[in-house]
Design a protein around this motif. Structure first.
Motif, PDB file in Angstrom:
ATOM      1  N   ASN A  17     -13.916   1.280  -8.468  1.00  0.00           N
ATOM      2  CA  ASN A  17     -13.035   1.980  -7.519  1.00  0.00           C
ATOM      3  C   ASN A  17     -13.967   3.024  -6.575  1.00  0.00           C
ATOM      4  OD1 ASN A  17     -13.245   3.666  -9.692  1.00  0.00           O
ATOM      5  ND2 ASN A  17     -11.124   4.778  -9.083  1.00  0.00           N
TER       6      ASN A  17
ATOM      7  N   GLN B 111      -6.238   4.509 -10.041  1.00  0.00           N
ATOM      8  CA  GLN B 111      -5.404   3.933  -8.991  1.00  0.00           C
ATOM      9  C   GLN B 111      -5.795   3.958  -7.713  1.00  0.00           C
ATOM     10  OE1 GLN B 111      -5.143   6.506 -10.678  1.00  0.00           O
ATOM     11  NE2 GLN B 111      -3.605   8.062  -9.479  1.00  0.00           N
ATOM     12  N   LEU B 112      -6.806   4.817  -7.373  1.00  0.00           N
ATOM     13  CA  LEU B 112      -7.631   5.374  -6.061  1.00  0.00           C
ATOM     14  C   LEU B 112      -8.694   4.743  -5.816  1.00  0.00           C
ATOM     15  CD1 LEU B 112      -6.931   9.065  -5.816  1.00  0.00           C
ATOM     16  CD2 LEU B 112      -5.322   7.325  -4.883  1.00  0.00           C
ATOM     17  N   GLU B 113      -9.067   4.267  -4.653  1.00  0.00           N
ATOM     18  CA  GLU B 113     -10.452   3.837  -4.053  1.00  0.00           C
ATOM     19  C   GLU B 113     -10.976   4.796  -3.731  1.00  0.00           C
ATOM     20  OE1 GLU B 113     -10.593  -0.492  -2.615  1.00  0.00           O
ATOM     21  OE2 GLU B 113     -11.756   0.482  -0.926  1.00  0.00           O
TER      22      GLU B 113
ATOM     23  N   MET C 248       0.936  -1.178   0.304  1.00  0.00           N
ATOM     24  CA  MET C 248      -0.188  -0.179  -0.087  1.00  0.00           C
ATOM     25  C   MET C 248       0.782   1.125  -0.032  1.00  0.00           C
ATOM     26  SD  MET C 248      -3.280   0.557   2.453  1.00  0.00           S
ATOM     27  CE  MET C 248      -4.354  -0.615   1.767  1.00  0.00           C
ATOM     28  N   ALA C 249       0.622   2.263  -1.043  1.00  0.00           N
ATOM     29  CA  ALA C 249       1.541   2.986  -1.102  1.00  0.00           C
ATOM     30  C   ALA C 249       1.411   4.161   0.207  1.00  0.00           C
ATOM     31  CB  ALA C 249       1.229   4.253  -2.373  1.00  0.00           C
TER      32      ALA C 249
ATOM     33  N   CYS D 193      -8.830   8.853 -11.636  1.00  0.00           N
ATOM     34  CA  CYS D 193      -7.767   8.381 -10.753  1.00  0.00           C
ATOM     35  C   CYS D 193      -7.793   6.861 -10.470  1.00  0.00           C
ATOM     36  CB  CYS D 193      -7.550   8.949  -9.445  1.00  0.00           C
ATOM     37  SG  CYS D 193      -7.355  10.732  -9.676  1.00  0.00           S
TER      38      CYS D 193
ATOM     39  N   ARG E 218      -1.499   6.536   4.193  1.00  0.00           N
ATOM     40  CA  ARG E 218      -1.577   5.692   2.897  1.00  0.00           C
ATOM     41  C   ARG E 218      -2.400   6.529   1.969  1.00  0.00           C
ATOM     42  NH1 ARG E 218      -4.451   1.040   6.190  1.00  0.00           N
ATOM     43  NH2 ARG E 218      -5.468   2.722   6.952  1.00  0.00           N
TER      44      ARG E 218
ATOM     45  N   ASN F 254      -3.746   5.558  -1.204  1.00  0.00           N
ATOM     46  CA  ASN F 254      -4.595   5.121  -2.317  1.00  0.00           C
ATOM     47  C   ASN F 254      -5.965   4.893  -1.798  1.00  0.00           C
ATOM     48  OD1 ASN F 254      -3.845   3.151  -0.440  1.00  0.00           O
ATOM     49  ND2 ASN F 254      -3.491   1.544  -1.770  1.00  0.00           N
ATOM     50  N   ARG F 255      -6.346   5.326  -0.667  1.00  0.00           N
ATOM     51  CA  ARG F 255      -7.646   5.224  -0.376  1.00  0.00           C
ATOM     52  C   ARG F 255      -8.171   6.502   0.037  1.00  0.00           C
ATOM     53  NH1 ARG F 255      -8.866  -0.086   2.991  1.00  0.00           N
ATOM     54  NH2 ARG F 255      -8.434  -1.162   0.959  1.00  0.00           N
TER      55      ARG F 255
END
Ligand SMILES: NC(=O)c1ccc[n+]([C@@H]2O[C@H](COP(=O)([O-])OP(=O)(O)OC[C@H]3O[C@@H](n4cnc5c(N)ncnc54)[C@H](O)[C@@H]3O)[C@@H](O)[C@H]2O)c1
Ligand SMILES: O=c1ccn([C@@H]2O[C@H](COP(=O)(O)OP(=O)(O)O[C@H]3O[C@H](CO)[C@@H](O)[C@H](O)[C@H]3O)[C@@H](O)[C@H]2O)c(=O)[nH]1
Length: 495
Positions: A75, A36-38, A1-2, A34, A10, A12-13
Motif C-alpha cells: 500500500n 486500508q489506505l493506499e 470506494m469510500a 493505515c 474519496r 482511501n488514496r
C-alpha cells in the motif's frame, strides 16, 4: 470506494508530492499504520525515486528501511508520475522543500516558495475532482492563502466548480529519530478553515495517535506555530552556547550549569547541550523566515531579537574553530587534523547546514589538511554542500577517511563535531600513540571522558569547560604555559 458524505472526496488514496526527509518517513508511517489506505509518493527527482524503490534508500533514518520494506508494493508506492498521483488521490500532501531564497527580494531570509507554488499549479492542472490539499512543508504564515488563490484562479479560468480545501499540517519530526517521532508524536497539528476537511485528516492520524494529541487550530496559527517551535528550540541551543563561552572564561562547567538549570521544571532538561552550533536544514532557515516576516510587518525589534539567535550560532562556530587554530600554536598550515563526524547530528547522513562545513572551511583556509571520518556521510554530499555555500574545496586538503584510525593516524588534533555514539567506544590510547605530539582533542559535543583522555596524554579542550584535569586532578598543561597566560605559543589558553 469510500467517499466523504459531505465533501464528496474519496478517502482511501493519499498522494504526497515530495519524497524527501519528510515525505518518505511520514508517508511510510501512514502506510504502516493505515493498511486500508493506499499511499503514493511522487517526486520529480528520478534518482531519488529509483533509490526509494531499491535496497539503498536515499536517506538514512533508523527504522525506516524496515517500514518501507513492510509496505512498499503493498500500500506504499514511489513514483515519478506526478500527474497520475494527483489524478488518482483526493487527499494530497505537499512535502516539497522550502529553502531560503538565494536571490532577489528577501534574499538570505525569505522562504523560497517556488516549489510549493509549483505544487499548487500542478494540482490545478491535473485535478479532475475536488481535493483536500495539505501543506506538510514548513511555510511562512499565509502561504495557504497563496495556494488557495492559485487553485481557485485556475479553476475559475477553466469555468470549473471543483472545491479545494487547504489544510496546514506541519511536521515536527527530528532527523535521526524520525520514525520514533512519527510513531508517538508529542502532538499532531492540523490547521484549517473547514471542520469537515480537518476531521478527514484527524481521522487518518487517529489510526495511531491518541485523539487528545491531535490539536486543531486556524490555518494561520498552525503555519506560524511550526516556525515558532523551531525558533524556540534553536533559541535554547544558542542560549546555552552563549553560556558555554562564558564558562570557558570563568571555570564554570556548561554541563553542570545545564543540569542545574534543567532540573527546574519550568526550564526542563532538553535542548541544553552546548555544541559547535545548531545545524540542519530547518532551524536557521525557519528563524530567518520568521525574521523576514517580522520585518514585513514592520516589527524591527522582534526581527532583531530572533536574528540574534542565528548570529550567536555563527559566532559559536567561529569561536570553536578559532580556539582550535590558536591552541595549535596559531597555525594549522600543513597539519593533519582529524574531524570526527560531518553530519549535522548523529544517526543521519544529512549534511545540510552542518557545523562541520564551517569548521573544515576555516581549518582549510588556514592551510590544514582535514581528514574526515563519518559513519554515514558520503563525500559527494559533503562536496555538494560546500558548493551550495560557495565554499571552495581544494581536494588535496579534504580527505574522507574510511576509518577513524586512518583519519587520526599522524594527526595533530582530533576534532569531534558530531555526537555519533560509536565515537565513545574508540580505543583513544591507540589513536593517541599514532598522533603527533602534543596530541590535541577538541570535543565539540562534550561527549567523551575528558579526564581519561588527559590520563592518556591528550591536551583536551571541551566546549564550555575550563582547563581539564586528569582523573588524579593533575593539570594537563605545564605550569609555565598556564602562567604565561595567552601568549601565541601557549595557544591563548583560558583557565
Ligand atoms: N528535514 C526535516 O527534518 C524536516 C522536518 C520537518 C519539516 N520539514 C520541512 O518539510 C519540507 C520538506 O523538507 P525535506 O527535508 O523533506 O526536503 P527534501 O529536499 O529532502 O525533499 C523535498 C523533495 O521535494 C521534491 N520536489 C520539489 N518540488 C517538487 C514538485 N513540484 N513536484 C515533485 N517533487 C518536487 C524534490 O525533488 C525533493 O526530493 C520543508 O519545508 C522542510 O522545512 C523538514
Ligand atoms: O541540546 C541540543 C539539541 C540540539 N542541538 C543541535 O541542534 C540541531 C538540530 O537538532 P534537532 O532539532 O534534534 O534535529 P532536526 O532534525 O533539525 O529537527 C528540528 O527541525 C525539524 C525541522 O523543522 C523539526 O521538525 C524538529 O522538531 C526540530 O527538532 C542539531 O545540529 C543538533 O546537534 C544542539 O546543539 N543541542
Amino acid at each position: 470506494m469510500a467517499e466523504h458524505a459531505k465533501l464528496g472526496v474519496r478517502l482511501n488514496r493519499i498522494c504526497c508530492i515530495g519524497a524527501g526527509y519528510v515525505g518518505g518517513p511520514t508517508m511510510a508511517t501512514i502506510a504502516l499504520k493505515c493498511p486500508q489506505l493506499e499511499v503514493v509518493i511522487v517526486d520529480m527527482n528520478e534518482d531519488r525515486i529509483k533509490r526509494w524503490n531499491s535496497d539503498e534508500l536515499p536517506i538514512y533514518e533508523p527504522g525506516l528501511m524496515e517500514v518501507v520494506k513492510a509496505c512498499c508494493g503493498k500500500n506504499l508506492f514511489f513514483s515519478t508520475d506526478v500527474k497520475k498521483g494527483i489524478e488518482e488521490a483526493d487527499i494530497i500532501f505537499a512535502s516539497v522543500n522550502t529553502p531560503t531564497k538565494t536571490q532577489g527580494v528577501g534574499k538570505g531570509r525569505a522562504a523560497d516558495l517556488r516549489f510549493i507554488e509549483s505544487v499548487g499549479r500542478t494540482i490545478a492542472q491535473y485535478a479532475s475532482r475536488s481535493k483536500i490539499v495539505i501543506e506538510k512543508s514548513t511555510v511562512p504564515i499565509k502561504t495557504a492563502e497563496a495556494i488557495a488563490r492559485v487553485l481557485s484562479a485556475n479553476e475559475a479560468a477553466a469555468g470549473g466548480s471543483k472545491n479545494f480545501w487547504i489544510l496546514s499540517n506541519p511536521e515536527f519530526l527530528a532527523e535521526g529519530t524520525a520514525m520514533k517521532d512519527l510513531d508517538a508524536p508529542d502532538r499532531v497539528l492540523i490547521g484549517g478553515q473547514d471542520q469537515d476537511a480537518i476531521q478527514v485528516l484527524a481521522d487518518v492520524c487517529a489510526n495511531w495517535v491518541p485523539r487528545d494529541r491531535i490539536l486543531t487550530t486556524n490555518l494561520w496559527s498552525s503555519e506560524l506555530s511550526k516556525l515558532v517551535a523551531n525558533a524556540m528550540l534553536a533559541q535554547r541551543v544558542s542560549s546555552i552556547n552563549s553560556i558555554s563561552r562564558l564558562c570557558e572564561r570563568t571555570g564554570a562547567d556548561v554541563k553542570e550549569v545545564a543540569r542545574a538549570i534543567g532540573t527546574d521544571s519550568r526550564i526542563g532538561p532538553k535542548f541544553l547541550n552546548a555544541s559547535v552550533d545548531f545545524g540542519g536544514s530547518c532551524f536557521q532557515k525557519d528563524i530567518l523566515n520568521l525574521v523576514y516576516i517580522c520585518q514585513q510587518f514592520g516589527l524591527e525589534e522582534c526581527a532583531a531579537y530572533w536574528q540574534q539567535v542565528v548570529d550567536m550560532n555563527d559566532y559559536q562556530k567561529i569561536a570553536f574553530t578559532s580556539k582550535i587554530i590558536q591552541s595549535l600554536f596559531n597555525t594549522v598550515t600543513k597539519k593533519k587534523i582529524a574531524v570526527l563526524g560531518f553530519a549535522f547530528k548523529k544517526d543521519t547522513g544529512d549534511v545540510r547546514e552542518t557545523p562541520a562545513l564551517m569548521v573544515c572551511d576555516m581549518l582549510m583556509k588556514d592551510g590544514a589538511i582535514v581528514h574526515v571520518y563519518d559513519p554515514k556521510v558520503v563525500i559527494e554530499d559533503a562536496l555538494t554542500e560546500f558548493k551550495y555555500h560557495d565554499l571552495e574545496v581544494n581536494k588535496n586538503q579534504l580527505i574522507f577517511s574510511k576509518s577513524p584510525q586512518e583519519a587520526c593516524d599522524g594527526a595533530h588534533a582530533i576534532v569531534v563535531v558530531t555526537e555519533w555514539d560509536e565515537f565513545k567506544t574508540y580505543d583513544y590510547k591507540s589513536l593517541y600513540d599514532k598522533m603527533m605530539k602534543p596530541a590535541f582533542l577538541f570535543d565539540g559535543r562534550n561527549m567523551l571522558d575528558h579526564a581519561a583522555l588527559v590520563d592518556i596524554g591528550f591536551e583536551v579542550h571541551a566546549l564550555g569547560k575550563g582547563q581539564i584535569k586528569s582523573s588524579g586532578g593533575q593539570s594537563q598543561i605545564p605550569d609555565f604555559v598556564t602562567r604565561a597566560g595567552s601568549g601565541l605559543l601557549s595557544g591563548g589558553y583560558s583557565p
